[in-house]
Design a protein around this motif. Structure first.
Motif, short mmCIF file in Angstrom:
data_model
loop_
_atom_site.label_atom_id
_atom_site.label_comp_id
_atom_site.label_asym_id
_atom_site.label_seq_id
_atom_site.Cartn_x
_atom_site.Cartn_y
_atom_site.Cartn_z
N ASP A 1 0.83 -1.21 0.00
CA ASP A 1 0.00 0.00 0.00
C ASP A 1 0.87 1.27 0.00
O ASP A 1 1.49 1.61 0.99
N SER B 1 -7.48 -0.27 -2.02
CA SER B 1 -8.63 -0.54 -2.90
C SER B 1 -8.60 0.35 -4.15
O SER B 1 -9.07 -0.04 -5.22
N HIS C 1 -6.56 -1.35 -6.67
CA HIS C 1 -7.32 -2.45 -7.25
C HIS C 1 -8.26 -1.96 -8.35
O HIS C 1 -8.46 -2.63 -9.35
N ILE D 1 -7.05 -5.43 2.36
CA ILE D 1 -7.44 -4.35 1.45
C ILE D 1 -7.57 -3.07 2.26
O ILE D 1 -8.53 -2.88 2.99
N ASN E 1 -10.76 0.14 2.47
CA ASN E 1 -11.89 -0.63 1.96
C ASN E 1 -13.19 0.16 2.18
O ASN E 1 -13.52 0.52 3.30
N ASN F 1 -15.07 -3.83 -3.27
CA ASN F 1 -13.62 -3.91 -3.06
C ASN F 1 -13.19 -5.31 -2.67
O ASN F 1 -12.14 -5.81 -3.11
N THR G 1 -11.13 -8.34 -5.04
CA THR G 1 -9.93 -9.03 -4.56
C THR G 1 -10.09 -10.54 -4.67
O THR G 1 -9.20 -11.24 -5.17
#
Length: 855
Positions: A247, A363, A366, A440, A443, A448, A452
């Motif tokens: 992250d 997230s 992602h 995550i 989130n 989200n 994943t």
């Protein structure tokens, strides 16, 4: 020894020893100029008297120069300040080592909170079987993270360890040598550490502290509570983030993740190898010695002659140990049986993975990754991106594929897919516990989580042996966490996934960003309520929810007296595990020595027992109490939001604090903010530099702001008795108040009092100071104390000594910031701008490390 009050033990074994050894240290010349150690105490005295007389840091430095230096140039003053920093940094190390050496004397290792105390309570109350049932279903997991709140290089950590031992036995010759070595050893990392460097630094703690401490704890439980019968696989275990936490850290790659996992495996095998060699010296019996020699040889090859191959499986290792145990019992009068059991318990706890390597990604990343995956894979409908969340979840619930890094072009997409394949590889090499959690962060929705999970399916891992862990951080996300989880529990694909994971769901809750977002009271109360609502929702669907708390060192980041938080949770919150992040100086202060590690791990374990066994139902908040906490939180939230939205909030942090200097310190591998934009965006700012900047200012805003305003409302509306009753009745609220007291105790507004005259920020500074004064007044009134932290005199004394040690550093730092602002406003020549900036950065380190007692 323990008959003396704790503060007297502290004064004898910490404060007096510090004064003695510091007097030796201060006379040591570290360079050709030998008067630095003479001048530093004089400068410290000028600082102390100067702030008492409301002088600014600039006036203090000029007063000192006039009084003790002969017509110095500005460069002369700067050179001396850099040398002062060199000394003060090492004084902090000296104080750390003295506190560590005195830890088992100042703290009663067998007293309240110890596992011995837990056992004796169970004996006294005839709850032995209940204690066994509790332990069968309970775990403590400390998760080591590489968040940059400490910077000591390995060479300095080694000196601290040796110095602690020398102080413990009062070896004066060795102490003087080590202090001299400390003076000559560089503290500064010239280059940023890589995530692998961070992992290696933390693995030192795994090998040298956690391995033996957890082993000893499990051995005690095995012998004294389980009476040598079968124990659960692991009551205490470890998590690990360096090398897996992606992250906002572009330096974590798939290669690094795999490399860290390999290092963890090699490290635990090395620990087993050392233990086997020790056993071999004792188990010299016929029929046993050959078995041990065979295991020793295979471990040796796996550690020292391996390119990744393992020459013994965990099953074969355990079976051999069990066979050795059987032969020792049957033929050798159970000699050294305890040592065999100890190794078996360690094997059960650490496996071949040592610590579970968690993978974490944001997230928002992602979302970007999915945009490319949707374009590359024909399993998605062409209009997928424009669908509603419900429609997207429906499609994601039925996907599969064989996606690899070669199928995509964007580096972030490659890295994300690579991390999923890496988890599978790590599980094959280190066992499932090697890497079985994907977190995550940020989130915000059920989508989200489903994105994943579907990425695992799209990568060909149809039944992933992985827990998907949403991390709820902002106040808004915390308030909607139960709704999000219900969407997931009701989804057939996610339900199937949970069934494969024994219907256990881990949910992570972030204190640091919650406090940054909503202020101290609202963040803590939002997390408490989120745990309650998630417990209700999970029980409704037959899911066992486990809470993983992202906590930092200081109270503003969820730290403080952590075990008291867990002991204060009522029956409305599921409490089958205590999972908590440990980072920076909290690792070295709470878990850096065998004594401190044992003490704090045992406190966490006994906090769970206190909550579920010995005080069950005692901490239930009444409706009336809840209403009071709710109102306090709302009032403090309003005040904090108003403050956060002040037009000078961001400019104040940028111009008057050290915020912009964190990125230059080379403390950790992560950037200080998640985005790459030049402009500072509050939402993208990481919690550590945010909280740290307030700490460097000695204002500690995130640990108290809004608390005074909220309490004031109850005082002015003749409802003060409601708050007093809450403080007396609720351990949860009492713990919040005590931790806020710690934040106040570590504040020092005379340092920045000069800002009240600043034409741009004077009014803003006054807002902070007024809230500080009101919070302090009302916390003292609420507690009935005459001074802050009155009930923790040793903790208060530690803070005061540390603050006294770093006062010259803080003064130097503020002096440099004042000069930088003068240059930027055109009031001073820019020739020395770079030197002043370096002075700010250099003074950061000592201040950061001196805060270790914030945990």
């Amino acid at each position: 020894m323990y008959s003396l009050p704790k503060i007297e033990r502290f004064n004898q074994h910490v404060w007096l020893k510090y004064k003695l050894f510091n007097s030796v240290f201060i006379t040591l010349p570290f360079d050709e100029i030998d008067n630095t150690g003479v001048l530093l105490p004089l400068f410290a005295e000028v600082c102390e008297n100067g702030f008492k007389n409301t002088l600014s840091p600039k006036e203090i430095v000029e007063t000192f120069a006039t009084k003790y230096l002969e017509n110095p140039s500005e460069q002369d003053k700067l050179d001396l300040m850099f040398r002062f920093i060199q000394y003060v940094e090492r004084q902090i190390v000296l104080f750390d080592a003295i506190e560590d050496a005195a830890f088992p004397i100042v703290n009663n290792m067998e007293g309240r909170g110890s596992i011995r105390d837990m056992k004796e309570k169970a004996d006294q109350r005839s709850k032995n079987q209940e204690l066994v049932r509790f332990l069968n279903d309970f775990q403590v997991r400390t998760v080591l993270t590489a968040h940059p709140t400490q910077f000591y290089p390995g060479s300095v950590l080694g000196i601290i360890t040796d110095l602690t031992e020398a102080i413990r036995v009062n070896n004066l010759v060795q102490i003087k040598e080590l202090l001299a070595q400390l003076g000559k050893t560089p503290f500064i990392k010239k280059e940023k550490p890589t995530p692998f460097d961070e992992a290696v630094s933390l693995i030192w703690y795994l090998e040298n502290v956690f391995y033996s401490t957890i082993g000893d704890m499990l051995q005690y439980l095995h012998k004294n509570i389980y009476k040598n019968h079968q124990m659960p696989k692991s009551i205490v275990n470890l998590g690990f983030w360096p090398g897996g936490d992606r992250d906002g850290n572009p330096f974590v790659t798939t290669e690094i993740t795999l490399k860290v996992a390999d290092r963890l495996r090699t490290s635990i095998l090395k620990c087993y190898y050392i233990d086997i060699r020790k056993l071999k010296r004792k188990l010299t019996f016929k029929g046993v010695d050959t078995l041990l020699a065979e295991v020793e040889h295979k471990l040796y090859r796996s550690v020292f002659y391996s390119q990744g191959e393992i020459f013994i499986t965990i099953q074969a290792f355990e079976e051999t140990l069990q066979e050795i145990k059987k032969r020792v019992i049957e033929h050798h009068q159970s000699l050294y049986l305890d040592e065999i059991d100890l190794l078996l318990n360690k094997l059960a706890a650490f496996g071949f993975h040592f610590a579970t390597l968690d993978i974490r990604q944001n997230s928002k990343i992602h979302r970007q990754v999915f945009e490319e995956i949707v374009q590359k894979m024909d399993v998605f409908p062409p209009h997928y991106i424009s669908l509603s969340e419900t429609e997207k979840i429906e499609i994601l619930s039925n996907l599969s594929g064989n996606l690899t890094e070669k199928d995509v072009e964007n580096e972030m997409t490659k890295s994300t897919i690579g991390s999923i394949h890496a988890m599978k590889t790590i599980q094959q090499k280190n066992g499932e516990l090697g890497s079985n959690r994907y977190i995550i962060s940020n989130n915000e929705s059920a989508l989200n989580v489903m994105e994943t999970l579907s990425m695992f399916h799209l990568c060909g891992w149809n039944n992933p042996t992985v827990d998907i862990v949403p991390l709820f951080e902002s106040v808004d996300d915390l308030q909607h966490a139960d709704v999000i989880m219900e969407q997931l529990y009701a989804n057939s694909a996610y339900k199937k996934h949970l069934e494969s994971r024994n219907n256990v769901q881990t949910v992570m809750l972030g204190f640091s960003d919650g406090t940054k977002d909503g202020g101290y009271l609202m963040a803590n109360w939002s997390i408490y309520k989120a745990k309650e609502s998630l417990t209700i929702m999970s029980r409704k669907y037959g899911i066992k929810v486990l809470f993983f708390d992202g906590r930092g060192g200081p109270p503003a980041r969820g730290g403080g007296k952590t075990h008291q938080f867990y002991a204060s949770l009522g029956p409305s919150i599921e409490n089958n595990q205590i999972q908590v992040t440990v980072q920076g100086q909290t690792i070295s202060s709470n878990f850096g020595t065998l004594d401190a590690c044992r003490y704090n791990l045992e406190n966490l374990l006994s906090a769970g027992a206190t909550n579920q066994l010995f005080s069950k139902g005692n901490n239930q908040l009444s409706d009336h109490d809840r209403a009071v906490v709710e109102q306090l939180s709302e009032l403090s939230y309003e005040k904090y939001l108003q403050f956060k939205q002040h037009p000078k909030f961001i400019p104040y942090l940028e111009k008057m604090s050290t915020l912009n200097y964190y990125a230059k310190t080379n403390i950790g591998s992560r950037p200080s903010k998640r985005n790459k934009s030049e402009q500072l965006v509050f939402e993208e700012l990481r919690a550590i530099p945010f909280v740290g900047s307030w700490s460097q200012l000695k204002q500690n805003v995130p640990g108290f702001f809004g608390v005074g305003t909220a309490l004031q409302h109850f005082e002015q509306t003749n409802q003060w008795n409601k708050v007093v009753d809450l403080y007396k009745n609720s351990l949860f609220f009492k713990t919040l108040i005590e931790n806020s007291m710690m934040a106040l105790c570590k504040s020092f507004f005379p340092l920045t009092a000069y800002m009240r005259k600043d034409e741009e920020f004077g009014e803003f500074w006054q807002i902070i100071y007024d809230e500080f004064l009101e919070t302090k007044r009302l916390l003292l009134k609420l507690s009935g104390y005459l001074e802050l932290m009155e009930n923790y005199p040793d903790g208060k004394a530690s803070i005061q000594i540390r603050e006294q040690i770093v006062l010259p550093l803080l003064t130097i730092q503020q002096y440099a910031l004042i000069k930088i602002n003068e240059i930027k406003k055109g009031r001073s020549e820019p020739d020395l701008l770079e030197v002043y900036e370096k002075l700010v950065t250099r003074s950061l380190f000592g201040n950061i490390n001196a805060s270790r007692n914030s945990a």
